[in-house]
Scaffold this motif. Structure first.
Motif, PDB file in Angstrom:
ATOM      1  N   TYR A 103       0.848  -1.195   0.000  1.00 41.93           N
ATOM      2  CA  TYR A 103       0.000   0.000   0.000  1.00 41.93           C
ATOM      3  C   TYR A 103       0.883   1.245   0.000  1.00 41.93           C
ATOM      4  O   TYR A 103       2.057   1.192   0.389  1.00 41.93           O
ATOM      5  N   ILE A 104       0.310   2.348  -0.453  1.00 42.59           N
ATOM      6  CA  ILE A 104       1.025   3.621  -0.482  1.00 42.59           C
ATOM      7  C   ILE A 104       0.992   4.241   0.906  1.00 42.59           C
ATOM      8  O   ILE A 104      -0.067   4.309   1.542  1.00 42.59           O
ATOM      9  N   THR A 105       2.128   4.682   1.378  1.00 49.36           N
ATOM     10  CA  THR A 105       2.204   5.283   2.704  1.00 49.36           C
ATOM     11  C   THR A 105       3.080   6.540   2.652  1.00 49.36           C
ATOM     12  O   THR A 105       3.359   7.065   1.571  1.00 49.36           O
ATOM     13  N   GLY A 106       3.501   7.031   3.799  1.00 49.11           N
ATOM     14  CA  GLY A 106       4.375   8.200   3.842  1.00 49.11           C
ATOM     15  C   GLY A 106       3.653   9.489   3.501  1.00 49.11           C
ATOM     16  O   GLY A 106       2.423   9.584   3.563  1.00 49.11           O
ATOM     17  N   ALA A 165       8.275  14.034  -3.828  1.00 48.87           N
ATOM     18  CA  ALA A 165       8.799  13.680  -5.150  1.00 48.87           C
ATOM     19  C   ALA A 165       8.896  12.175  -5.304  1.00 48.87           C
ATOM     20  O   ALA A 165       8.761  11.637  -6.399  1.00 48.87           O
ATOM     21  N   VAL A 166       9.114  11.483  -4.178  1.00 46.81           N
ATOM     22  CA  VAL A 166       9.224  10.022  -4.178  1.00 46.81           C
ATOM     23  C   VAL A 166       8.163   9.454  -3.238  1.00 46.81           C
ATOM     24  O   VAL A 166       8.067   9.857  -2.079  1.00 46.81           O
ATOM     25  N   ILE A 167       7.367   8.544  -3.739  1.00 47.41           N
ATOM     26  CA  ILE A 167       6.286   7.927  -2.976  1.00 47.41           C
ATOM     27  C   ILE A 167       6.802   6.675  -2.278  1.00 47.41           C
ATOM     28  O   ILE A 167       7.641   5.949  -2.818  1.00 47.41           O
ATOM     29  N   GLN A 168       6.309   6.429  -1.070  1.00 47.52           N
ATOM     30  CA  GLN A 168       6.709   5.238  -0.328  1.00 47.52           C
ATOM     31  C   GLN A 168       5.664   4.132  -0.494  1.00 47.52           C
ATOM     32  O   GLN A 168       4.457   4.388  -0.397  1.00 47.52           O
ATOM     33  N   ILE A 169       6.134   2.921  -0.737  1.00 48.67           N
ATOM     34  CA  ILE A 169       5.252   1.761  -0.842  1.00 48.67           C
ATOM     35  C   ILE A 169       5.643   0.759   0.236  1.00 48.67           C
ATOM     36  O   ILE A 169       6.790   0.316   0.288  1.00 48.67           O
ATOM     37  N   ALA A 170       4.693   0.420   1.088  1.00 55.34           N
ATOM     38  CA  ALA A 170       4.953  -0.506   2.189  1.00 55.34           C
ATOM     39  C   ALA A 170       4.491  -1.910   1.836  1.00 55.34           C
ATOM     40  O   ALA A 170       3.384  -2.106   1.342  1.00 55.34           O
ATOM     41  N   ALA A 210       8.914   5.688  -6.836  1.00 56.01           N
ATOM     42  CA  ALA A 210       8.522   5.135  -5.547  1.00 56.01           C
ATOM     43  C   ALA A 210       9.649   4.300  -4.969  1.00 56.01           C
ATOM     44  O   ALA A 210      10.436   3.696  -5.704  1.00 56.01           O
ATOM     45  N   THR A 211       9.713   4.281  -3.656  1.00 54.93           N
ATOM     46  CA  THR A 211      10.723   3.506  -2.949  1.00 54.93           C
ATOM     47  C   THR A 211      10.043   2.611  -1.926  1.00 54.93           C
ATOM     48  O   THR A 211       8.883   2.815  -1.570  1.00 54.93           O
ATOM     49  N   ALA A 212      10.771   1.611  -1.447  1.00 55.83           N
ATOM     50  CA  ALA A 212      10.185   0.607  -0.567  1.00 55.83           C
ATOM     51  C   ALA A 212      10.405   0.924   0.907  1.00 55.83           C
ATOM     52  O   ALA A 212      11.459   1.418   1.302  1.00 55.83           O
ATOM     53  N   VAL A 213       9.378   0.632   1.711  1.00 53.67           N
ATOM     54  CA  VAL A 213       9.505   0.623   3.168  1.00 53.67           C
ATOM     55  C   VAL A 213       8.872  -0.677   3.658  1.00 53.67           C
ATOM     56  O   VAL A 213       8.041  -1.270   2.976  1.00 53.67           O
ATOM     57  N   LYS A 214       9.262  -1.101   4.841  1.00 50.85           N
ATOM     58  CA  LYS A 214       8.795  -2.376   5.376  1.00 50.85           C
ATOM     59  C   LYS A 214       7.483  -2.199   6.127  1.00 50.85           C
ATOM     60  O   LYS A 214       7.349  -1.315   6.972  1.00 50.85           O
ATOM     61  N   SER A 215       6.513  -3.029   5.803  1.00 52.21           N
ATOM     62  CA  SER A 215       5.258  -3.047   6.554  1.00 52.21           C
ATOM     63  C   SER A 215       5.459  -3.875   7.822  1.00 52.21           C
ATOM     64  O   SER A 215       6.197  -4.861   7.823  1.00 52.21           O
ATOM     65  N   TYR A 216       4.782  -3.482   8.885  1.00 53.67           N
ATOM     66  CA  TYR A 216       4.934  -4.189  10.157  1.00 53.67           C
ATOM     67  C   TYR A 216       4.164  -5.509  10.182  1.00 53.67           C
ATOM     68  O   TYR A 216       4.479  -6.391  10.980  1.00 53.67           O
ATOM     69  N   VAL A 217       3.144  -5.623   9.330  1.00 56.05           N
ATOM     70  CA  VAL A 217       2.355  -6.861   9.254  1.00 56.05           C
ATOM     71  C   VAL A 217       2.071  -7.170   7.786  1.00 56.05           C
ATOM     72  O   VAL A 217       2.291  -6.331   6.906  1.00 56.05           O
ATOM     73  N   TYR A 244       3.593  -2.417  16.192  1.00 57.68           N
ATOM     74  CA  TYR A 244       4.211  -1.119  15.913  1.00 57.68           C
ATOM     75  C   TYR A 244       5.020  -0.630  17.124  1.00 57.68           C
ATOM     76  O   TYR A 244       4.899  -1.182  18.221  1.00 57.68           O
ATOM     77  N   PRO A 245       5.844   0.409  16.940  1.00 57.53           N
ATOM     78  CA  PRO A 245       6.632   0.959  18.049  1.00 57.53           C
ATOM     79  C   PRO A 245       5.746   1.443  19.197  1.00 57.53           C
ATOM     80  O   PRO A 245       4.568   1.770  18.992  1.00 57.53           O
ATOM     81  N   PRO A 246       6.299   1.517  20.413  1.00 59.08           N
ATOM     82  CA  PRO A 246       5.525   1.910  21.595  1.00 59.08           C
ATOM     83  C   PRO A 246       4.779   3.240  21.446  1.00 59.08           C
ATOM     84  O   PRO A 246       3.650   3.372  21.927  1.00 59.08           O
ATOM     85  N   ARG A 247       5.373   4.237  20.776  1.00 60.58           N
ATOM     86  CA  ARG A 247       4.698   5.536  20.664  1.00 60.58           C
ATOM     87  C   ARG A 247       3.391   5.423  19.883  1.00 60.58           C
ATOM     88  O   ARG A 247       2.449   6.180  20.138  1.00 60.58           O
TER      89      ARG A 247
END
Length: 242
Positions: A89-92, A107-112, A127-134, A190-193
């Motif tokens: 999915y698209i995120t960021g 300028a660059v879209i993140q895809i998780a 687009a660039t890659a990021v890691k999804s938590y699930v 996800y992280p504690p925050r």
């Protein structure tokens, strides 16, 4: 071939203009792809469809300004699915702009995605890659987007915190009881925050009982310095958010 051509044209008729599609959306057996490619080539020659990239097409939409190409989301759509199943999915910042949390357009879209790293360089769309938590599915990607917004809330470009919190609270309030329980389950990855922020939001809208697992997952001595007080988010102090 005649039957295949008819089948493909009937399916394409049901696809909205300005919407991208690939072989997967045509629901034809993989062994028929070579024949389907010839059918699609003829449809291109007739001007009924246009080629967006290798194996990806769209039905052209004509406006008073001429023919319109699909937007970024349509260009990226084929990368979000594998064999008809959503895997990304698209995120960021792009997502946060769509949510109304920022006016900035990246300028660059993140895809998780959890199962693959996705990079795209198609014309003006990058687009660039990021890691999804699930693991990502059609049923949960919007919930994951909400959790991403909570994760990045402090760092969203030009964010107006009061308005942003209001938008997130409004979206969470629209979730059903089962979806609220579902998002809590994902938040535990996800992280504690993120868990603290979601817990504070749930407590603020009278859903504190659902947030019990979030509270139990947090170190009671941890303080989250996010620039948020009880005026911005009721129950912030209860969740050690400052």
């Amino acid at each position: 071939m005649a039957n295949l051509s008819k089948t493909i044209q009937q399916q394409i008729q049901g696809i909205p203009e300005d919407t991208s599609f690939g072989y997967g959306e045509l629901t034809i057996p993989a062994q028929q792809y070579p024949s389907a490619a010839k059918v699609l080539e003829r449809l291109q020659q007739k001007g009924l469809i246009r080629k967006l990239s290798k194996g990806i097409f769209y039905k052209p939409k004509t406006t008073v300004f001429g023919e319109k190409r699909p937007g970024e989301e349509q260009v990226l759509k084929p990368y979000l699915y594998r064999e008809g199943q959503r895997i990304a999915y698209i995120t960021g910042t792009y997502l946060y702009n769509q949510m109304g949390l920022t006016t900035q357009v990246p300028a660059v879209i993140q895809i998780a995605s959890r199962e693959r790293r996705i990079f795209v360089n198609r014309g003006t769309v990058h687009a660039t890659a990021v890691k999804s938590y699930v693991d990502v599915t059609e049923d949960n990607y919007q919930l994951l987007g909400l959790l991403d917004a909570l994760k990045d809330l402090k760092d969203i470009p030009d964010v107006y915190m009061q308005a942003a919190i209001g938008i997130i609270i409004d979206q969470i309030q629209q979730l059903t009881e089962s979806k609220l329980k579902e998002i809590v389950g994902y938040a535990l990855k996800y992280p504690p925050r993120v868990r603290a922020l979601l817990g504070a939001v749930l407590s603020s809208i009278g859903k504190g009982a659902i947030a019990k697992a979030l509270k139990e997952s947090l170190n009671p001595l941890t303080v989250f310095k996010l620039g948020i007080n009880d005026k911005l988010l009721p129950s912030a102090a209860e969740w050690n958010i400052q």
